[in-house]
Scaffold this motif. Sequence first.
Motif, PDB file in Angstrom:
ATOM      1  N   MET A   1      -6.507  -1.730  -9.192  1.00 22.44           N
ATOM      2  CA  MET A   1      -6.550  -1.206 -10.559  1.00 22.44           C
ATOM      3  C   MET A   1      -5.265  -0.495 -10.953  1.00 22.44           C
ATOM      4  O   MET A   1      -5.002  -0.295 -12.139  1.00 22.44           O
ATOM      5  N   THR A   2      -4.481  -0.093  -9.960  1.00 21.23           N
ATOM      6  CA  THR A   2      -3.215   0.577 -10.277  1.00 21.23           C
ATOM      7  C   THR A   2      -2.018  -0.285  -9.891  1.00 21.23           C
ATOM      8  O   THR A   2      -0.913   0.215  -9.754  1.00 21.23           O
TER       9      THR A   2
ATOM     10  N   TYR B   1     -16.910  -1.563 -17.456  1.00 19.43           N
ATOM     11  CA  TYR B   1     -16.076  -0.894 -18.451  1.00 19.43           C
ATOM     12  C   TYR B   1     -14.803  -0.435 -17.740  1.00 19.43           C
ATOM     13  O   TYR B   1     -14.720   0.663 -17.185  1.00 19.43           O
ATOM     14  N   THR B   2     -13.828  -1.313 -17.756  1.00 17.45           N
ATOM     15  CA  THR B   2     -12.636  -1.134 -16.929  1.00 17.45           C
ATOM     16  C   THR B   2     -11.810   0.101 -17.288  1.00 17.45           C
ATOM     17  O   THR B   2     -11.237   0.721 -16.383  1.00 17.45           O
ATOM     18  N   PRO B   3     -11.714   0.519 -18.582  1.00 18.83           N
ATOM     19  CA  PRO B   3     -10.929   1.739 -18.839  1.00 18.83           C
ATOM     20  C   PRO B   3     -11.445   2.943 -18.041  1.00 18.83           C
ATOM     21  O   PRO B   3     -10.646   3.765 -17.570  1.00 18.83           O
TER      22      PRO B   3
ATOM     23  N   ARG C   1     -10.450   2.411 -14.343  1.00 18.78           N
ATOM     24  CA  ARG C   1      -9.004   2.605 -14.167  1.00 18.78           C
ATOM     25  C   ARG C   1      -8.664   4.096 -14.128  1.00 18.78           C
ATOM     26  O   ARG C   1      -7.819   4.541 -13.356  1.00 18.78           O
ATOM     27  N   ARG C   2      -9.363   4.874 -14.945  1.00 15.77           N
ATOM     28  CA  ARG C   2      -9.144   6.327 -14.916  1.00 15.77           C
ATOM     29  C   ARG C   2      -9.506   6.895 -13.539  1.00 15.77           C
ATOM     30  O   ARG C   2      -8.794   7.742 -13.004  1.00 15.77           O
TER      31      ARG C   2
ATOM     32  N   GLU D   1      -6.776   6.200 -11.159  1.00 19.44           N
ATOM     33  CA  GLU D   1      -5.624   7.108 -11.315  1.00 19.44           C
ATOM     34  C   GLU D   1      -5.869   8.436 -10.597  1.00 19.44           C
ATOM     35  O   GLU D   1      -4.940   9.091 -10.161  1.00 19.44           O
TER      36      GLU D   1
ATOM     37  N   ASP E   1      -8.773 -12.640 -16.997  1.00 15.11           N
ATOM     38  CA  ASP E   1      -8.907 -11.373 -16.261  1.00 15.11           C
ATOM     39  C   ASP E   1      -7.971 -11.316 -15.058  1.00 15.11           C
ATOM     40  O   ASP E   1      -7.483 -10.247 -14.683  1.00 15.11           O
TER      41      ASP E   1
ATOM     42  N   ARG F   1      -7.911  -4.851 -22.662  1.00 13.54           N
ATOM     43  CA  ARG F   1      -6.543  -4.466 -23.012  1.00 13.54           C
ATOM     44  C   ARG F   1      -5.973  -3.483 -21.986  1.00 13.54           C
ATOM     45  O   ARG F   1      -5.039  -2.749 -22.256  1.00 13.54           O
ATOM     46  N   THR F   2      -6.583  -3.480 -20.801  1.00 18.34           N
ATOM     47  CA  THR F   2      -6.179  -2.491 -19.788  1.00 18.34           C
ATOM     48  C   THR F   2      -4.987  -2.929 -18.954  1.00 18.34           C
ATOM     49  O   THR F   2      -4.338  -2.099 -18.314  1.00 18.34           O
TER      50      THR F   2
ATOM     51  N   VAL G   1      -5.361  -4.310 -16.229  1.00 19.44           N
ATOM     52  CA  VAL G   1      -5.876  -4.352 -14.852  1.00 19.44           C
ATOM     53  C   VAL G   1      -6.232  -5.797 -14.504  1.00 19.44           C
ATOM     54  O   VAL G   1      -7.003  -6.445 -15.219  1.00 19.44           O
TER      55      VAL G   1
END
Length: 315
Positions: A5-6, A74-76, A79-80, A83, A127, A134-135, A137
């Motif tokens: 994811m990062t 829910y990828t956002p 992703r958080r 981080e 994907d 829009r991430t 990732v």
Amino acid sequence: MPETMTGPVADLGATLMHEHVFGLSPEILWNWPDIPEGWDLETRAREAAAKLDALKAEGIDSIVDLTVVGLGRYTPAVRRVAELTSVNIVAATGLYTYDALPPYFGNRGPGSLFGGRDRLAEFFVRDITTGIGRTGVKAGMLKCASDHLGMTPGCERVFRAVAEAHLETGVPITTHSAQPGGLEQQRLLASLGVDLSRVVIGHAGDSTDLAYLEELLAAGSYLGMDRFGIETISPFEDRVAVVAALCERGHADRLVLSHDSYCFNDRFDADVVRRRHPNYHLLHVSRDVLPALRERGVTEEQIHQMLVGNPRRIL
Ligand SMILES: [Zn+2]
């Protein structure tokens, strides 16, 4: 290098191959918000990151988050989490259904009411190559499912699209299976040109039938011994005994370990889960399963294969 994811990571280290960060029901949240404290992204992300940091302290470096569409991906939010934690999170793409496709896909594609193109494979490839939503990732694993209903027409369309995306991108496949449905999954994927050594048959560890498991292995797949802690499907002692027996028979190079656990899942009542499945959490493999395997004669080398070597080869 495997995607996380990062971003790409040179070495994933010890990896749990079937976990989830968030299992969400967006339509319920929109209409019948029932979580008393609400679902705040930042709060939940911090909670989840703390759970993953505890996992890191137990020697696990990475997880594969197999939350695909159908499970409230829910990828956002994930992703958080990525981080905030030192644990690497590999994202997945695919679609989770045991039966029919969601109407968005069910009403499109060959044989459907309105016809037209089947867009599943296109979205899976997007994907993997462009990124999720829009991430940015990128997914590093493909997932498809069939369960007690067998290979329904809806499931088959997902398997076909996953195979197509796999052949185009080379990203490995994992399944959700109900035993002995792994064999049917292997037959379909092989008929579509998929090399079964690129496939993990997920939830194989729910079975205690060594003949069935060795049949899956003979076809070349990896087995997901991946629901440690879900006692009502198969209890701890049985799950450990099956892994130890397969290691003794020389299959440690084809097994991967996990819990199929969630940092947060609105589909379960957390208190009920804590009471009825006290070991259904991310630390169970490190704290309880590995010591039990060692007691049964599983070697450090075999544990390293299951946690580090096999995931590295798959991903
Ligand atoms: Zn799962």
